[in-house]
Design an enzyme around this catalytic site. Structure first.
Site, PDB file in Angstrom:
ATOM      1  N   GLU A  63      24.467  45.337  38.939  1.00 21.00           N
ATOM      2  CA  GLU A  63      25.168  45.281  37.531  1.00 21.00           C
ATOM      3  C   GLU A  63      24.329  44.081  37.026  1.00 21.00           C
ATOM      4  O   GLU A  63      24.131  44.252  35.660  1.00 21.00           O
ATOM      5  CB  GLU A  63      26.501  45.133  37.637  1.00 21.00           C
ATOM      6  N   PHE A 125      43.462  47.759  43.469  1.00 19.26           N
ATOM      7  CA  PHE A 125      42.048  47.848  44.059  1.00 19.26           C
ATOM      8  C   PHE A 125      41.128  47.845  43.183  1.00 19.26           C
ATOM      9  O   PHE A 125      40.887  48.511  42.069  1.00 19.26           O
ATOM     10  CB  PHE A 125      42.098  49.339  44.878  1.00 19.26           C
ATOM     11  N   GLN A 126      40.144  46.993  43.265  1.00 17.35           N
ATOM     12  CA  GLN A 126      38.932  46.632  42.506  1.00 17.35           C
ATOM     13  C   GLN A 126      39.458  46.164  41.135  1.00 17.35           C
ATOM     14  O   GLN A 126      38.919  46.533  40.064  1.00 17.35           O
ATOM     15  CB  GLN A 126      38.122  47.835  42.410  1.00 17.35           C
ATOM     16  N   LYS A 175      41.018  53.378  33.412  1.00 19.26           N
ATOM     17  CA  LYS A 175      40.764  54.489  33.782  1.00 19.26           C
ATOM     18  C   LYS A 175      41.870  55.855  32.897  1.00 19.26           C
ATOM     19  O   LYS A 175      41.195  56.748  32.660  1.00 19.26           O
ATOM     20  CB  LYS A 175      40.976  54.858  35.091  1.00 19.26           C
ATOM     21  N   MET A 482      10.969  23.849  40.699  1.00 22.75           N
ATOM     22  CA  MET A 482      11.450  22.952  39.639  1.00 22.75           C
ATOM     23  C   MET A 482      12.363  22.031  40.290  1.00 22.75           C
ATOM     24  O   MET A 482      12.635  20.821  40.214  1.00 22.75           O
ATOM     25  CB  MET A 482      12.110  23.769  38.481  1.00 22.75           C
TER      26      MET A 482
END
Lengths: 570, 84
Positions: A63, A125-126, A175, A482
């Protein structure tokens, strides 16, 4: 970026449709062609509705890659970048990309699925409160609670993302809202008024500029965003005032143009920094006095008054008091300023400008270095010259990013895509994807380091799947270069956790992803390597071995003012 | 030294969190807070104090003004009756 005219019309379908279908149809109506994302459980209804739509969805492999690609697509195309992810881990993986867009004022709309409203707040969940997580790094956000609101919310989100000072907008869609059927979608009408400063304020700015003896024009990324590039070029040509640029504004004035002194700040040019320090007036356009540009703020341009043009009123006087603050869309305001200055006596700063033009020549970067190893600055300069006017460099973050800024030649601001404000390692590869999709005919080259490329190397699979003809250069010093450089100078050479000498063989990695690759490890191979890279029709990766001890010069040490630049030999 | 800022803000998911978070992130302590519903909006009064001398209440007002849904911002409470 000027707010484009809102063309949205309320949905006319009378048959009930799902929230997910409304998302897709609204994006289509808003003219979205490309979006990036990754599906998952809580956003499956929208992915289901994508099938058969006109939207071209690019499945990235993380993502964060999708968010960076959308960000870069927006930077190059001038449109709103769109990305999607599922709830929980999908949404949190967008976070760095959202922050990146926020810091560089990039218009982006991020759509996340979420768990159904009935279980929100139950640690389902999630489930993650992504609206809460992202509140500090979005321009605005929505939690949509009714499918009927979807068209209005998406239209408003696009409007907010691209109007005024652009930025990312999050739309969180539970959802159940995606499944909900509605036959009463709401549309809205938005005003697209452009803010323009009062004439009297423009008069004050013109008067301050006429009175200045040692003015410097300080150009920021807001110039490109507002579409004011030509207006600023006209101002520079008409007045002859020396110009300096932030990292994000490189290309606004073409490299090598008279009176352009280069980038200011920590890794800027000596003459840019010294001119600013000596100036009696800074004309700041679309810049925000970032600390990487100013060095020690209290000692920045100590003798200069400031005329500041910006669309965001909160930037005027935020870090530096101004003599004249010109709030509003930069483009019409600079055009109005040009009109004022074109009548009346010419601005007379030729002696001041001559001094800095001569100094710019004397302080020009050296593209040569002793030894037989590859010298990255020379390679990058040759690359940008050979790539031609359509060249776009999509940079990652690190030493190579500064070398690109210093040594590549840019003729337009869209040619330099970089993570300026946030400095996100991993930006380069997905940024190259977004840039190439935004401008398919351009010569897009991702320039990354061995550290940065490993942070989103999975996007090689995206390049291969869609056969995106992206050129990729890895400048490999087997170090976090760096960080190593700072450890060398500011941490008594205590090289803590910067050794990446166990990197994989990047040629084999690329080939494993189906992308041809080759290796360059000597200076006499560079020219032929660049030729091969640019002549290849499809994607290709050039793995370049550079000296791990090479440093970026000049360097303003942290906490110092910009006149205290360190320089060193290779 | 404290200042009191009055804000009329749309009642939306995260609106209050957004407002308070912004004030704290921009370097102000919130010493007191009152709020009351006002139609579809919330009237919020924040008494704030800069974390250091570099914090300008005027700039904080401009930052709050950038919030989508912030309808009015003032150091004067009387706007509430105007908005109502």
């Amino acid at each position: 970026m000027s707010a484009a005219a809102a063309t949205f019309k309320p949905a006319v379908e009378t048959a009930p449709q799902s929230g997910a279908r409304l998302v897709v149809s609204t994006l289509e109506k808003l003219g979205v062609e490309v979006l990036f994302g990754y599906p998952g459980g809580a956003i499956m209804p929208i992915y289901d509705a994508l099938a058969g739509s006109s939207l071209r969805h690019y499945l990235c492999r993380h993502e964060q890659g999708a968010a960076f690609a959308a960000d870069s697509y927006a930077r190059v195309s001038g449109k709103v970048g769109v990305c999607m992810a599922t709830s929980g881990p999908g949404a949190t993986n967008l976070v760095t990309g959202i922050a990146n867009a926020m810091l560089d004022s990039i218009p982006m709309v991020c759509i996340t699925g979420n768990v159904a409203q009935g279980v929100m707040g139950m640690d389902a969940f999630q489930e993650v409160d992504i609206l809460g997580v992202t509140l500090p790094i979005v321009k605005h956000s929505y939690l949509v609670r009714s499918a009927a609101d979807i068209p209005a919310v998406i239209e408003e989100a696009f409007h907010i993302a691209r109007s005024g000072r652009p930025g990312p907008v999050l739309i969180d869609l539970p959802k159940d809202v995606q499944f909900e059927m509605t036959d009463a979608p709401r549309g809205i009408h938005l005003s697209n008024a452009i803010d323009v400063a009062d004439a009297a304020v423009i008069d004050d700015a013109a008067a301050a500029i006429r009175a200045a003896k040692k003015p410097v024009l300080y150009i920021g990324g807001g110039v490109k965003i507002s579409g004011a590039v030509q207006a600023v070029r006209d101002f520079a040509a008409m007045t002859g005032i020396p110009q300096v640029s932030t990292l994000n504004a490189l290309g606004t004035i073409p490299t090598g143009q008279d009176n352009f002194l280069g980038m200011l700040g920590m890794h800027g040019t000596r003459c840019a920094n010294e001119a600013v320090q000596e100036s009696d007036l800074l004309i700041v356009i679309g810049a925000r006095f970032d600390d990487r540009a100013t060095g020690k703020l209290i000692e920045f341009a100590p003798h200069a008054g400031v005329v500041h043009f910006d669309i965001d009123p909160s930037e005027i006087g935020k870090l530096r008091k101004v003599a004249v603050g010109v709030t509003g869309d930069v483009k019409p305001n600079i055009e109005a300023l040009n009109a004022r200055l074109s009548s009346g006596p010419a601005i007379e700063v030729s002696e001041w400008a001559d001094k800095w033009r001569a100094k710019a020549i004397a302080c020009a970067f050296d593209y040569n270095a002793p030894g037989e190893g590859v010298f990255a600055p020379q390679l990058l300069n040759e690359l940008s010259q050979k790539a031609g006017p359509s060249f776009i460099a999509a940079c990652d973050v690190g030493q190579h990013q500064m070398w690109v800024a210093q040594y590549c030649e840019f003729s337009r601001p869209q040619a330099h895509i970089t993570s300026g404000g946030l400095g996100s390692m991993g930006f380069g590869l997905p940024a190259g994807i977004g840039a190439k999709l935004a401008e398919p005919d351009a010569c897009v080259v991702t320039i990354t380091g061995d550290g940065g490329v490993m942070m989103n190397i999975q996007e090689l699979a995206t390049v291969n799947r869609f056969k995106i003809p992206l050129k990729i250069i890895i400048l490999d010093n087997s170090r976090l270069g760096m960080v190593r450089q700072w450890q060398e100078f500011f941490f008594e050479r205590n090289f803590s956790e910067v050794d990446l000498s166990d990197n994989p063989d990047f040629v084999k990695v690329a080939e494993a992803f189906g992308i041809p690759a080759f290796r360059v490890d000597a200076r006499d191979q560079v020219s032929a390597g660049i030729d091969r890279l640019l002549a290849t029709e499809g994607p290709i990766l050039m793995h370049v071995i550079i000296d791990p001890n090479d440093n970026v010069w000049p360097l303003v040490p942290p906490g110092k003012n910009n006149a205290e630049m360190l320089e060193g030999a290779r | 030294m404290t200042d009191t800022v009055h804000i009329l803000i749309d009642r939306a998911d995260g609106a209050l969190q957004r407002l308070i978070g912004l004030v704290e992130r921009r370097g102000f302590h919130i010493d007191a807070m009152t709020m009351a519903p006002e139609g579809s909006a919330l009237a919020v009064a924040l008494t704030v104090r800069g974390r250091d001398v570099g914090r300008s209440i005027d700039n904080l007002g401009l930052q709050i003004d950038r919030l989508v849904g912030a309808r009015r911002i003032s150091n004067d409470a009387t706007f509430r009756s105007e908005a109502a």
